[in-house]
Design an enzyme around this catalytic site. Structure first.
Site, PDB file in Angstrom:
ATOM      1  N   ALA A  61       0.747  -1.118  -0.013  1.00 11.43           N
ATOM      2  CA  ALA A  61      -0.050   0.073   0.093  1.00 11.43           C
ATOM      3  C   ALA A  61       0.840   1.239   0.061  1.00 11.43           C
ATOM      4  CB  ALA A  61      -1.031  -0.018   1.299  1.00 11.43           C
ATOM      5  N   GLY A 100       0.301  -5.534   0.583  1.00  8.51           N
ATOM      6  CA  GLY A 100      -0.621  -5.530  -0.356  1.00  8.51           C
ATOM      7  C   GLY A 100       0.190  -6.107  -1.797  1.00  8.51           C
ATOM      8  N   GLU A 103      -0.324  -9.698  -1.170  1.00 10.53           N
ATOM      9  CA  GLU A 103      -1.694 -10.085  -1.381  1.00 10.53           C
ATOM     10  C   GLU A 103      -1.989 -10.015  -2.943  1.00 10.53           C
ATOM     11  OE1 GLU A 103      -3.142  -7.251   1.407  1.00 10.53           O
ATOM     12  OE2 GLU A 103      -4.321  -8.643   2.415  1.00 10.53           O
ATOM     13  N   GLU A 123       1.760  -5.613   7.862  1.00  6.27           N
ATOM     14  CA  GLU A 123       0.761  -4.828   8.320  1.00  6.27           C
ATOM     15  C   GLU A 123       0.566  -4.746   9.562  1.00  6.27           C
ATOM     16  OE1 GLU A 123       0.468  -6.831   5.770  1.00  6.27           O
ATOM     17  OE2 GLU A 123      -0.513  -5.696   4.132  1.00  6.27           O
TER      18      GLU A 123
END
Ligand code: NAI
Length: 704
Positions: A61, A100, A103, A123
């Protein structure tokens, strides 16, 4: 922000482009949506490879977007679309796939990775959880226990480890994108993500809660993975979103994100004399001398060797040197194995001759804490070392400027204050004196960085920043025990706050004799005396009285607590101490009262914080971030509270001031409860955000 090209005839290659780490900004997310749609609908494209440009897959992110309003397409539907594509999608992971980024790779059907790439879901260290399906896809891919480990710790893996765990399908040392294209061409048609049998692990929640010390994100991570193990995918995703929503707005997430940014802020050091990180160039260092191979010197030697420096290690006598050599070899091997690094042989040369350091570029002195000994050593070093050799001391309390004055080149002297064990603890205080050259500070800061430390530049004063603030904290804890608390009550309150150990357990661990020696040197100890006022201020002789009884803590099997045997770690309340305290209070005419955890926290922490404000006011630390990083990395201050100064800002500065005033009225003989004038100034300026404190500190003010 993402480009689609067709390679090898039928492979659609999607490249993310957002230097330096291809963070998933709004534009990148939109780019992925567009390119995936085109690739899926193009009949000539039979399979898809997603990669990042410039050798990095995706760093996750865009943390800059956290504070503001999120715009652009959200990640979850994008990843669902990729997963649902009827053409095989392969992630080509180079450099890193973090947060992310991983992910995204998990939503692809296959993953090919460079062996050295770093993969992870960090995270949790920002007070969050992987909320774009990470908590649901990873356990389905590698099973619950391995997924829990990665998600609740946030640790990074290499490509090779990821292959072992089953996160990736192939590892390559060659060109990763080419390998992924080749892989994509070899897939016949269609695919499914692997679904393993998921079962919950009993006891995980208790274990994670215990090691979280009050942090909520690891607990939410377990809850999300539990949902993956017990609910269908769509419901699990919903649970992940709900849990993320509670974490996102929490004070803990704010504190952890503050820590993340503060770590960068402190590397951009400055001093009141105007020297700064960006105008001071470090001197290249390849060879370092370490003098004194006791507890600290050994750890420092290991840390230097692991950073690839060559070390000349000096002891006084052959026997000490041999013992140290044996210990260092063992520590080095164990640490290298744990970190998965290989050692270059012959990096450390041992000697009993001080002259052995004649050709090094930097010396770190770690002999006994004795000014006369250090004075003599600095005089000798100044004569025998090269004229531009930096002379650093690991002293924890002695005056750096005085040591500098013993040398021919005081500008080349700085403190490098490591924390025990020095090869493990992340903090390094770099102490500059009024005469230290900017280049000397820059060199010590850079060396700390190479050793993997969080280096914080601080001014020279008694105890520097960390130990100076610790003094009122520890003293307050003793005063509370005099007034009626027990060591257990004080420690429990601090441990529930999030410290791994309370004051008294910590003091038993490091040895009560350490503080006793310091107090003796300061002329505070009066053997056998019980007086509670010394040098004009309140004093607690409790620690001295325990030492006089030979109670030095764990090493003697008794201190503030009782242990099964000398060296044992299991602390138990000691009935002897209880009656000793009762007798002490009776002799002092003190009426014991009930002390609750709120008073423990306020008196210990606000005294510590108040000293932090004094330190900022005096310019010993450049900003609150410096103090907070010192406390988080060196003193076990719970990271999810951001550090003492951030914690004060969360509590509210007016509240901290008001409680300090309250306690000061009750205890006028305790100077460290007198509110700092900087705290008053900040409150009268409307308690600005912590990021604005530096402006207030710099503002001219009347000292009235
Ligand atoms: P230590 O007592 O474990 O080791 C000191 C070593 O220095 C001994 O092995 C001794 O033989 C050697 N030594 C003494 N004179 C010497 C000389 N002239 N030449 C070469 N070697 C000599 O002490 P420790 O705990 O390692 O502390 C060293 C310094 O680090 C002190 O200044 C202390 O204040 C500081 N420090 C200690 C911390 C701790 O937790 N122990 C933490 C941070 C700093």
């Amino acid at each position: 922000m993402a480009a689609l090209t067709r390679v090898s005839g039928s492979v659609g290659l999607i490249s993310l482009l957002n230097p330096p780490v291809n963070a998933l900004s709004a534009a990148v997310r939109q780019g992925i949506v567009d390119t995936v749609r085109r690739a899926v609908s193009d009949p000539q494209v039979k399979s898809v490879v997603i990669c990042g440009q410039n050798g990095v897959f995706c760093g996750g992110a865009d943390i800059k977007e956290f504070g503001g309003h999120m715009s652009g397409p959200p990640l979850v539907p994008i990843f669902n679309t990729i997963e649902a594509a009827d053409k095989p999608v392969v992630a080509a992971i180079e450099g890193s796939a973090l947060g992310g980024g991983l992910e995204l790779a998990l939503a692809c059907h296959y993953r090919i990775t460079q062996s050295k790439a770093r993969l992870g879901l960090p995270e949790v260290s920002l007070g969050l959880l992987p909320a774009a399906g990470g908590t649901q896809r990873l356990p389905r891919l590698i099973g619950v226990p391995a997924a829990l480990d990665l998600i609740t710790t946030g640790r990074h893996l290499t490509g090779a480890e990821a292959l072992k765990l089953g996160i990736v399908d192939q590892v390559t040392d060659q060109n990763t994108v080419e390998a992924a294209v080749k892989f994509a061409l070899s897939i016949p048609s269609g695919c499914n993500i692997c679904r393993l049998h998921l079962s919950e692990r009993p006891g995980v929640m208790q274990r994670v809660k215990k090691s979280a010390h009050g942090a909520i994100a690891p607990v939410a991570c377990v809850q999300a993975v539990q949902a993956a193990a017990t609910l269908p995918f769509t419901q699990g995703m919903q649970r992940e979103q709900e849990l993320m929503a509670t974490l996102f707005g929490s004070g803990q997430a704010r504190a952890l994100q503050y820590c993340f940014f503060s770590q960068r802020v402190v590397s951009k050091w400055s001093s009141p004399s105007g020297s700064r990180w960006d105008t001071s160039k470090p001197k290249p260092v390849t060879k370092v001398g370490v003098i004194g191979l006791g507890t600290m010197g050994r750890g420092i030697t290991v840390a230097l060797a692991l950073a690839g420096l060559s070390v000349v290690a000096v002891e006084t006598q052959q026997q000490q040197m041999m013992a140290a050599q044996h210990a260092v070899s063992g520590m080095l091997e164990r640490t290298a194995r744990r970190r998965g690094v290989s050692l270059v042989g012959d990096q450390i040369r041992y000697s009993v001759e001080l002259e052995a350091v004649a050709d090094v570029e930097l010396v770190i002195e770690a002999v006994f804490e004795d000014m006369a000994l250090k004075e003599k050593l600095f005089k000798q070093l100044s004569t025998l070392c090269k004229a531009d050799t930096l002379l650093c001391s690991n002293t924890s309390s002695l005056d750096i400027d005085h040591l500098a004055s013993q040398t021919h080149s005081p500008q080349l002297v700085v403190g490098m204050h490591f924390f025990a064990p020095a090869h493990v603890m992340k903090l390094l205080e770099v102490v500059y004196g009024p005469r230290s050259a900017p280049q000397a500070v820059a060199t010590a800061m850079e060396l700390g960085k190479r050793m993997g430390k969080v280096s914080v530049a601080v001014g020279n004063c008694s105890g520097f920043v960390g130990n100076r603030m610790l003094m009122p904290y520890v003293e307050e804890a003793s005063f509370l025990v005099e007034e009626g608390a027990s060591p257990e009550i004080v420690d429990r309150a601090l441990e529930e706050f999030g410290f791994p150990m309370g004051v008294f357990r910590m003091s038993d661990l490091s040895g009560l004799d350490v503080g006793w020696k310091v107090r003796k040197a300061r002329g505070l100890v009066e053997p056998g005396q019980m007086s509670r006022v010394r040098q004009g201020r309140r004093y607690s002789p409790l620690g001295d009285l325990l030492c006089e009884q030979g109670r030095f803590g764990q090493k003697t099997g008794r201190g503030w607590y009782l242990y099964d045997s000398a060296g044992s770690r299991e602390a138990q309340p000691d009935p002897w101490l209880q009656s000793f305290l009762e007798e002490y209070r009776a002799r002092q005419g003190l009426v014991s009262r009930r002390i609750d955890s709120q008073e423990v926290l306020e008196r210990c922490l606000y005294a510590l914080i108040n000293e932090g404000f004094n330190i900022l006011q005096e310019g010993i630390a450049a900003g609150p971030e410096d103090i907070d990083m010192i406390y988080v990395f060196g003193y076990g201050f719970p990271r999810h509270r951001g550090g003492p100064m951030f914690y004060a800002s969360q509590v509210g500065l007016a509240q901290v001031l008001q409680r300090l005033e309250h306690y000061q009225q009750l205890h006028p003989d305790i100077p460290h409860l007198r509110p700092s004038s900087l705290l008053r100034r900040l409150v009268s300026s409307g308690s600005p955000r912590i990021q604005r404190w530096r402006e207030i500190i710099r503002m001219p003010h009347s000292s009235l």
